[in-house]
Design a protein around this motif. Sequence first.
Motif: not given
Ligand code: UDP
Length: 316
Positions: A8, A10, A12, A41, A69, A72, A92-94, A130, A198, A203-204, A209
Amino acid sequence: MDISVVLPVYNESGNLDPLHEELNEVLEELGRSYEIIYVDDGSTDGSKDKLRAIHDRDSHVRVLLLRRNFGQTAAVSAGLDHATGEVVVTLDSDRQNDPHDIPRLLDKLDEGFDVVTGWRKERKDDLLLRRLPSIVANYLIRRTTNVRVHDYGCMLKAYRREIAHGMRLYGEMHRFIPAIAGDLGASICEIVVNHRPRVSGTSKYGISRVARVLLDLATVKFLSSFSTRPIHVFGVLGLVLGGIGGALLAVLGFERIFLGIEIGNRPIVLLALLLVMTGVQLVTMGLLGEMLARTYHESQGKPIYLLAEDLERRAE
Ligand code: UDP
Ligand code: MG
């Protein structure tokens, strides 16, 4: 197709090129056929153009662009739905998940597990916002679902095709994938994976949460244990409360009628009535639940059981 990798995306844009290079390097080495599915997304930071460019130069890549959007969970779902591989890997793509862990996940699938999930043993994230909430969340999920793993939130996972296609995800249920897969009767294995800080993008999610995870947990628990018999949840509670209320009313009625004791000024009368009414409502809710459960299962053609295999009668 042997392997589908689903990511996914978003906002990135800074991560996509290095990530793609790393992924390709790892997947080439496996010597199996593969596809990489990026699900955008609704990014607004140029990630879309980056993905188009990657798609143009690499024939392994499929890109799904969502119209806006959707979150995720929806993005991952879209990827799973379109995956054609015998094995599906999500991450994840981060760049926090390390593609170099993928071969180890696949080895575990080859050993016979249906789902292999990552455990970010040394998480590189902020402690207070986190890691602490995630410790609590993991504890709660572990206590309420039937699947025991350490890290429910890790998106680096590998699934056998049937499981990847059989899961129905809603809301932010990606965090409950192990529990949902467990519900499908999947055998689940957890291995320690690398986790990286990261370096690009943000972070989204914020601290909000936590509340959503709690509510999702209630949903998952309800659906997995009671979705085929809601009357048992509501009905039992209703009978207990209604029973207590009824008993109180009986005692009060006896006092009033046979002993002539005034009851109009006693708060316990209110309590008794409240209990009876709550009881009736809960039982009624259970009955409504039963009707909904039938609609839920039948409208989706969703049986209340899952077959692992069907060894049909052999022709003589
Ligand atoms: N992501 C997405 N849509 C969203 C939020 C996040 O596709 O509405 C993707 C984001 O690009 C990433 C993955 O979900 O690849 C995890 O997001 P993030 O790293 O922000 O979450 P965290 O690791 O902080 O839980
Ligand atoms: Mg992340």
